[in-house]
Design a protein around this motif. Structure first.
Motif, short mmCIF file in Angstrom:
data_model
loop_
_atom_site.label_atom_id
_atom_site.label_comp_id
_atom_site.label_asym_id
_atom_site.label_seq_id
_atom_site.Cartn_x
_atom_site.Cartn_y
_atom_site.Cartn_z
N PHE A 12 1.98 -1.91 1.67
CA PHE A 12 0.74 -2.18 0.95
C PHE A 12 0.07 -3.45 1.45
CE2 PHE A 12 -1.26 -4.63 -2.47
CZ PHE A 12 -2.38 -3.84 -2.65
N ALA A 24 -3.39 -3.68 3.45
CA ALA A 24 -4.47 -4.43 2.81
C ALA A 24 -5.08 -5.43 3.78
CB ALA A 24 -3.95 -5.14 1.57
N GLU A 25 -4.29 -5.91 4.73
CA GLU A 25 -4.80 -6.84 5.74
C GLU A 25 -5.45 -6.11 6.92
OE1 GLU A 25 -3.13 -10.10 8.97
OE2 GLU A 25 -1.85 -9.46 7.31
N LEU A 74 -6.29 -2.76 7.12
CA LEU A 74 -7.23 -1.69 6.74
C LEU A 74 -7.30 -0.62 7.83
CD1 LEU A 74 -10.10 -3.81 5.12
CD2 LEU A 74 -8.23 -2.58 3.98
N LEU A 79 -5.38 2.70 -4.64
CA LEU A 79 -5.39 1.34 -4.12
C LEU A 79 -6.32 1.20 -2.93
CD1 LEU A 79 -1.55 0.63 -4.29
CD2 LEU A 79 -3.31 -0.03 -5.96
N PHE A 80 -6.55 2.32 -2.23
CA PHE A 80 -7.41 2.32 -1.05
C PHE A 80 -8.39 3.48 -1.13
CE2 PHE A 80 -3.44 0.34 0.24
CZ PHE A 80 -3.87 -0.78 0.93
N LEU A 92 -10.13 -1.42 0.36
CA LEU A 92 -9.42 -1.61 -0.89
C LEU A 92 -10.31 -1.25 -2.08
CD1 LEU A 92 -7.74 -5.01 -0.08
CD2 LEU A 92 -6.47 -3.01 -0.87
N GLY A 127 -6.80 -2.22 -5.95
CA GLY A 127 -6.07 -2.64 -4.76
C GLY A 127 -6.27 -4.12 -4.45
N ARG A 128 -7.52 -4.58 -4.58
CA ARG A 128 -7.78 -6.00 -4.32
C ARG A 128 -7.04 -6.89 -5.32
NH1 ARG A 128 -12.93 -4.08 -2.78
NH2 ARG A 128 -13.67 -4.11 -4.93
N ARG A 182 -3.35 -6.92 -4.40
CA ARG A 182 -3.14 -7.76 -3.22
C ARG A 182 -3.17 -9.24 -3.58
NH1 ARG A 182 -8.27 -8.17 0.27
NH2 ARG A 182 -8.77 -9.31 -1.66
N ARG A 231 0.34 -11.29 -2.93
CA ARG A 231 0.46 -11.95 -1.64
C ARG A 231 1.08 -13.35 -1.70
NH1 ARG A 231 0.94 -9.67 3.27
NH2 ARG A 231 0.50 -11.17 4.88
#
Length: 311
Positions: A10, A14-15, A17, A48-49, A58, A62-63, A66, A70
């Motif tokens: 995930f 998320a980084e 994409l 989430l995406f 995202l 999702g954002r 993250r 993180r």
């Protein structure tokens, strides 16, 4: 509880994409990454995406996930790395951030720095607004990305990394919520939620939570909170208003709240600061990494004004 693969898949996706690049970084197949993400989404009960043939992005959920995961993941990874070295003294740098958008940049800079300087340990932590200098003065934090101005004899300030326009965070039923913008003079007609400022420099408080407008009108002072979540609750419940960075709408929107841009407020400058006596050899190269990454990602670009009719 998230499984390790779910967490890494995930956060990496998320980084990046991009499913292919994520699979390459983790040494897995694209289908394995896709299956893992779908399984995680089923467990959470939300997408989430957003995926289509051209891009991956995202969702709001999702954002938020993250941003929540993180910093903790980075700290755990740093601890594991340090422990695996046994009695060896690791090269450690502790960096702090004051807002989620600052934290995102510092986490990305930490990951890039580790790739460039194998063996270094970069720990990223959030700094509470109610006491922005304590962790640094205690010798715990080596570097911090925070709101300027900072003018302290024992602290060195470095470059401004990016600037943000300001907005006024108001209850959604407040008359200001229907406006296209507000002025600093308008704040005198509200109750301003402020910070408990026992440990915050007065000049900093006057810049962000002023007691008077530029024309000298007194600004009614509301609750003095200890944590930012308290300010969000007070505003959403109609107790008062608060000044914020315009970007806060992306991170803190909730029912009962709206964000209205200022048309005359000075911007919020986010810059780097560190203890003047700090001699950590990782400090300067990490500062260079942050500046390079910020420029490459164009975080200095103007931020769009908030759509202030949030419900």
């Amino acid at each position: 509880m998230l499984e390790r693969l779910e967490l890494e898949a995930f956060l990496t996706l998320a980084e990046e994409l991009h499913f292919g690049r994520t699979a390459d970084r983790l040494g897995l197949t694209t289908s394995r990454i896709s299956q893992t993400i779908r399984r995680l989404e089923r467990r959470i009960g939300a997408a989430l995406f957003e995926r289509n043939s051209r891009k991956v992005s995202l969702t709001d959920v999702g954002r938020q996930l993250r941003d929540d995961l993180r910093p903790a993941y980075e700290q755990i990874a740093a601890g594991v790395t340090a422990a695996s070295r046994g009695n060896m003294v690791p090269r450690v740098l502790v960096v702090g951030f004051s807002a989620p958008w600052c934290g995102n940049l510092m986490v990305r800079a930490a990951e890039l720095f580790r790739r460039r300087y194998p063996g270094s340990v970069i720990s990223v932590e959030e700094i509470q607004l109610m006491d922005p200098l304590a962790r640094m003065r205690a010798g715990v934090v080596d570097l911090q990305l925070t709101e300027f101005p900072i003018a302290e004899p024992d602290i060195t300030t470095g470059p401004i990394i990016f600037s943000e326009p300001r907005a006024l965070m108001v209850p959604s039923n407040h008359p200001f919520a229907q406006r296209d913008s507000v002025s600093m003079e308008d704040v005198a007609d509200t109750t301003l939620v402020t910070l408990a400022d026992a440990s915050i420099p007065r000049y900093w408080m006057d810049y962000y939570f002023p007691r008077r407008t530029p024309a000298g009108r007194p600004i009614p002072q509301g609750p003095a909170v200890m944590f930012w979540q308290e300010a969000l609750v007070h505003v959403s419940q109609g107790v008062g208003v608060s000044t914020v960075a315009a970007r806060a709408e992306q991170f803190h929107t909730r029912p009962g709240m709206a964000f209205v841009p200022f048309h005359d407020a000075p911007p919020i400058d986010y810059g780097l600061m560190w203890p003047t006596a700090n001699r950590n050899p990782l400090l300067r190269p990490f500062i260079d990494t942050v500046r390079e990454l910020a420029a490459a990602e164009d975080v200095l670009a103007p931020h769009p004004s908030p759509a202030h009719n949030a419900e």
